[in-house]
Write a protein that holds these residues in place. Structure first.
Motif, PDB file in Angstrom:
ATOM      1  N   ASP A  17      42.933  46.029  45.086  1.00 42.06           N
ATOM      2  CA  ASP A  17      42.428  44.673  44.769  1.00 42.06           C
ATOM      3  C   ASP A  17      41.765  44.618  43.400  1.00 42.06           C
ATOM      4  O   ASP A  17      42.022  43.716  42.604  1.00 42.06           O
ATOM      5  CB  ASP A  17      41.360  44.232  45.777  1.00 42.06           C
ATOM      6  N   ASP A  18      40.884  45.572  43.141  1.00 43.10           N
ATOM      7  CA  ASP A  18      40.131  45.579  41.905  1.00 43.10           C
ATOM      8  C   ASP A  18      41.044  45.797  40.702  1.00 43.10           C
ATOM      9  O   ASP A  18      40.832  45.186  39.646  1.00 43.10           O
ATOM     10  CB  ASP A  18      39.075  46.700  41.948  1.00 43.10           C
ATOM     11  N   HIS A  20      44.250  44.972  40.495  1.00 43.57           N
ATOM     12  CA  HIS A  20      44.964  43.709  40.259  1.00 43.57           C
ATOM     13  C   HIS A  20      44.024  42.711  39.588  1.00 43.57           C
ATOM     14  O   HIS A  20      44.384  42.060  38.615  1.00 43.57           O
ATOM     15  CB  HIS A  20      45.455  43.103  41.580  1.00 43.57           C
ATOM     16  N   TYR A  21      42.798  42.598  40.130  1.00 41.55           N
ATOM     17  CA  TYR A  21      41.849  41.614  39.607  1.00 41.55           C
ATOM     18  C   TYR A  21      41.555  41.864  38.123  1.00 41.55           C
ATOM     19  O   TYR A  21      41.648  40.949  37.296  1.00 41.55           O
ATOM     20  CB  TYR A  21      40.541  41.617  40.408  1.00 41.55           C
ATOM     21  N   LEU A  22      41.208  43.114  37.787  1.00 40.04           N
ATOM     22  CA  LEU A  22      40.822  43.417  36.401  1.00 40.04           C
ATOM     23  C   LEU A  22      41.983  43.178  35.433  1.00 40.04           C
ATOM     24  O   LEU A  22      41.783  42.657  34.330  1.00 40.04           O
ATOM     25  CB  LEU A  22      40.322  44.863  36.298  1.00 40.04           C
ATOM     26  N   LYS A  25      42.573  39.424  35.166  1.00 40.87           N
ATOM     27  CA  LYS A  25      41.417  38.819  34.491  1.00 40.87           C
ATOM     28  C   LYS A  25      41.531  39.003  32.977  1.00 40.87           C
ATOM     29  O   LYS A  25      41.276  38.085  32.201  1.00 40.87           O
ATOM     30  CB  LYS A  25      40.125  39.458  35.040  1.00 40.87           C
ATOM     31  N   ASN A  36      39.022  33.899  38.756  1.00 43.44           N
ATOM     32  CA  ASN A  36      37.902  34.606  39.402  1.00 43.44           C
ATOM     33  C   ASN A  36      38.377  35.318  40.667  1.00 43.44           C
ATOM     34  O   ASN A  36      39.557  35.241  41.038  1.00 43.44           O
ATOM     35  CB  ASN A  36      36.762  33.627  39.716  1.00 43.44           C
ATOM     36  N   ARG A  37      37.450  36.005  41.334  1.00 44.78           N
ATOM     37  CA  ARG A  37      37.815  36.810  42.506  1.00 44.78           C
ATOM     38  C   ARG A  37      38.305  35.957  43.671  1.00 44.78           C
ATOM     39  O   ARG A  37      39.106  36.411  44.495  1.00 44.78           O
ATOM     40  CB  ARG A  37      36.637  37.686  42.939  1.00 44.78           C
ATOM     41  N   GLN A  38      37.815  34.696  43.722  1.00 46.05           N
ATOM     42  CA  GLN A  38      38.256  33.807  44.794  1.00 46.05           C
ATOM     43  C   GLN A  38      39.753  33.474  44.629  1.00 46.05           C
ATOM     44  O   GLN A  38      40.516  33.506  45.590  1.00 46.05           O
ATOM     45  CB  GLN A  38      37.429  32.532  44.733  1.00 46.05           C
ATOM     46  N   ASN A  40      41.779  35.358  42.998  1.00 43.32           N
ATOM     47  CA  ASN A  40      42.461  36.651  43.194  1.00 43.32           C
ATOM     48  C   ASN A  40      42.842  36.864  44.662  1.00 43.32           C
ATOM     49  O   ASN A  40      43.876  37.449  44.965  1.00 43.32           O
ATOM     50  CB  ASN A  40      41.546  37.792  42.716  1.00 43.32           C
ATOM     51  N   GLU A  41      42.015  36.376  45.582  1.00 46.74           N
ATOM     52  CA  GLU A  41      42.299  36.506  47.020  1.00 46.74           C
ATOM     53  C   GLU A  41      43.622  35.843  47.388  1.00 46.74           C
ATOM     54  O   GLU A  41      44.320  36.285  48.294  1.00 46.74           O
ATOM     55  CB  GLU A  41      41.172  35.870  47.853  1.00 46.74           C
ATOM     56  N   ARG A  44      46.977  38.011  47.236  1.00 48.27           N
ATOM     57  CA  ARG A  44      47.219  39.084  48.206  1.00 48.27           C
ATOM     58  C   ARG A  44      48.622  38.977  48.814  1.00 48.27           C
ATOM     59  O   ARG A  44      48.974  37.940  49.382  1.00 48.27           O
ATOM     60  CB  ARG A  44      46.175  38.941  49.323  1.00 48.27           C
TER      61      ARG A  44
END
Ligand code: B16
Ligand code: MG
Length: 213
Positions: A17-18, A20-22, A25, A36-38, A40-41, A44
């Motif tokens: 997850d992290d 993918h997020y970074l 971002k 943002n992380r929301q 990003n969810e 999935r």
């Protein structure tokens, strides 16, 4: 009767997850797009280009297909750098014990992942040879919630989809399993998914005796 278990990879076997997020971002910041992380969810279980389409919902700029492909490639280059830092220590709790129990019971095991980076991730965490079959984003044209990747995994295991259970952390993946005629075990973010027949927060909590009986 369950004869095979098909595991999603990201979020079930290992948490990426992290990473993918970074990577998304970084790309979004460079383009001046709010991410943002929301949000990003929502990515999935969703393919790379479908993930980009979700991110671009926040942009007013029209991008050509070539520009979109370049953005996805930039994200993936960053992501590959990050996943090369994964080690067996990043395997999620209960995974190795689960694989051992299933092997002992003669249940076939496969990966069914949307990720085109599946081979690299499995190598990094030392599980490249742990499965009877691997179906991933490189072999399919339709991403979850389409059942294509799980149907491919079942056929590689030479099993009827009705004899397979899918372990998923994404709502799109649980939907895909059901659409393919398989039962689902929802874990992590899909632990409360009503379409899943079985639920657990992590693989460490799963009572395989009860599921396989
Ligand atoms: P890639 P899974 C999925 O893997 C991820 O959950 C999702 O966030 C990602 O966009 C997708 O793979 C594609 O990944 O860019 O590496 O091809 O959960 O289906 O194992
Ligand atoms: Mg997943």
């Amino acid at each position: 009767m369950i004869k095979g278990v098909i595991f999603d990879l990201d979020g079930v076997i290992v948490t990426t997850d992290d990473c993918h997020y970074l990577a998304w971002k970084h790309m979004a910041d460079e383009e001046g797009i709010d991410f943002n992380r929301q949000i990003n969810e929502r990515l999935r279980g969703v393919s790379r280009m479908d993930s980009l389409a979700i991110i671009l919902e926040r942009s007013t700029k029209p991008y050509s297909l070539a520009e979109k492909e370049a953005m996805a490639a930039r994200k993936n280059n960053d992501y590959i750098t990050l996943i090369h830092k994964l080690t067996p220590a990043d395997i999620l709790p209960g995974t190795l014990e689960t694989l051992r129990i299933l092997r002992e019971k003669g249940i076939k095991i496969a990966i069914g992942s949307s990720s085109r980076n599946t081979p690299v991730i499995l190598k990094q965490i030392g599980l490249a040879d742990a499965f009877d079959a691997v179906a991933d984003g490189n072999q399919i044209t339709r991403s979850k919630p389409d059942p294509e990747v799980f149907l491919l995994a079942a056929s590689l295991l030479a099993l009827d989809p009705a004899d397979c259970l899918v372990v998923e952390d994404a709502d799109a993946g649980v939907e895909a399993a059901c659409a393919g005629g398989m039962v689902a075990l929802g874990v992590g973010a899909a632990a409360a998914n009503p379409l899943a027949m079985h639920h657990a927060h992590t693989l460490a909590e799963v009572d395989w005796e009860a599921i396989l009986c």
